[in-house]
Scaffold this active site. Sequence first.
Site, PDB file in Angstrom:
ATOM      1  N   SER A   1       0.821  -1.220   0.000  1.00  0.00           N
ATOM      2  CA  SER A   1       0.000   0.000   0.000  1.00  0.00           C
ATOM      3  C   SER A   1       0.853   1.267   0.000  1.00  0.00           C
ATOM      4  O   SER A   1       2.005   1.270   0.424  1.00  0.00           O
ATOM      5  CB  SER A   1      -0.925   0.028   1.218  1.00  0.00           C
TER       6      SER A   1
HETATM    7  N1  SAH Z   1      -0.259  -4.994   4.186  1.00  0.00           N
HETATM    8  C1  SAH Z   1       0.483  -5.317   2.972  1.00  0.00           C
HETATM    9  C2  SAH Z   1      -0.240  -4.974   1.695  1.00  0.00           C
HETATM   10  C3  SAH Z   1      -1.483  -5.702   1.577  1.00  0.00           C
HETATM   11  S1  SAH Z   1      -2.129  -5.973  -0.050  1.00  0.00           S
HETATM   12  C4  SAH Z   1       1.851  -4.697   2.987  1.00  0.00           C
HETATM   13  O1  SAH Z   1       2.204  -4.006   3.944  1.00  0.00           O
HETATM   14  O2  SAH Z   1       2.600  -4.933   2.031  1.00  0.00           O
HETATM   15  C5  SAH Z   1      -3.414  -7.056   0.470  1.00  0.00           C
HETATM   16  C6  SAH Z   1      -2.942  -8.449   0.795  1.00  0.00           C
HETATM   17  O3  SAH Z   1      -4.037  -9.145   1.354  1.00  0.00           O
HETATM   18  C7  SAH Z   1      -2.495  -9.266  -0.409  1.00  0.00           C
HETATM   19  O4  SAH Z   1      -1.217  -9.757  -0.181  1.00  0.00           O
HETATM   20  C8  SAH Z   1      -3.531 -10.395  -0.482  1.00  0.00           C
HETATM   21  O5  SAH Z   1      -3.001 -11.616  -0.954  1.00  0.00           O
HETATM   22  C9  SAH Z   1      -3.951 -10.503   0.965  1.00  0.00           C
HETATM   23  N2  SAH Z   1      -5.252 -11.114   1.210  1.00  0.00           N
HETATM   24  C10 SAH Z   1      -6.382 -10.944   0.503  1.00  0.00           C
HETATM   25  N3  SAH Z   1      -7.385 -11.655   1.046  1.00  0.00           N
HETATM   26  C11 SAH Z   1      -6.889 -12.290   2.131  1.00  0.00           C
HETATM   27  C12 SAH Z   1      -7.445 -13.176   3.109  1.00  0.00           C
HETATM   28  N4  SAH Z   1      -8.712 -13.557   3.065  1.00  0.00           N
HETATM   29  N5  SAH Z   1      -6.630 -13.624   4.107  1.00  0.00           N
HETATM   30  C13 SAH Z   1      -5.325 -13.248   4.157  1.00  0.00           C
HETATM   31  N6  SAH Z   1      -4.749 -12.412   3.259  1.00  0.00           N
HETATM   32  C14 SAH Z   1      -5.525 -11.933   2.258  1.00  0.00           C
END
Ligand code: SAH
Length: 214
Positions: A59
């Site tokens: 993000s």
């Molecule tokens: N917080 C992260 C960026 C998140 S992007 C950082 O600091 O880099 C959103 C992430 O959520 C992605 O990696 C995606 O694979 C994950 N995601 C989506 N749905 C999810 C779920 N149900 N459980 C766990 N992770 C999930």
Amino acid sequence: MNKGKEWLADYWQSTRTVTDKKVIEAFLKVPREFFVLSGFEKEAYADVPLPIHAEQTISQPTTVAIMLEALELKEGMKVLEIGAGSGYNAALIATIVGKEGKVYTMEFVKELADFAQKNLKRAGINNAVVVHGDGSKGFERRAPYDRIIVTAAAPSIPEALAKQLKEGGIIVIPVGDAYMQHVVKARKVKGKLETQDLGEFIFVPLKGKYGLNE
Ligand code: SAH
């Protein structure tokens, strides 16, 4: 725009976008360049999301900082993150809660869970644990949590997460459809969530049981 880490921290404070000293200090301390894909290090302090694996993104720094400020983190807290991605947000949280605190960060995509784990290790963070699995169901094993943060967009606040939040605890989560979401901050008061709208943001969709994809 890529004017560097200090510039961004000064900008947040002078515009009062983010004023929580703990968030600013963690941002200045954690090397974001360790959490981006190789080749993107030069972009690490541009205020934009950057690609990671599996078509996901780390993000935008300003979005991360606004969400962390809303979380009202304190030393010693136990925090659950859904969406480890690169591990960067978990690293910031782990830095703020300190060695008495603990972060569990869940990741749906195995390749990213491994990526996050590797990046956290490289950054010397040892109070954050990556859990591979569907975070929309939470992580019952270590519940309840002082704080929960979701970094992918959900259609509503998943019931399991509301349950796993302590009384008085705060959850910050983007809620909406695949195109536009509002970041919601909710505090659990007498077992019920009191919500507050922090405005519009764009996130990748939450996957899994309570996600937007299925
Ligand atoms: N917080 C992260 C960026 C998140 S992007 C950082 O600091 O880099 C959103 C992430 O959520 C992605 O990696 C995606 O694979 C994950 N995601 C989506 N749905 C999810 C779920 N149900 N459980 C766990 N992770 C999930």
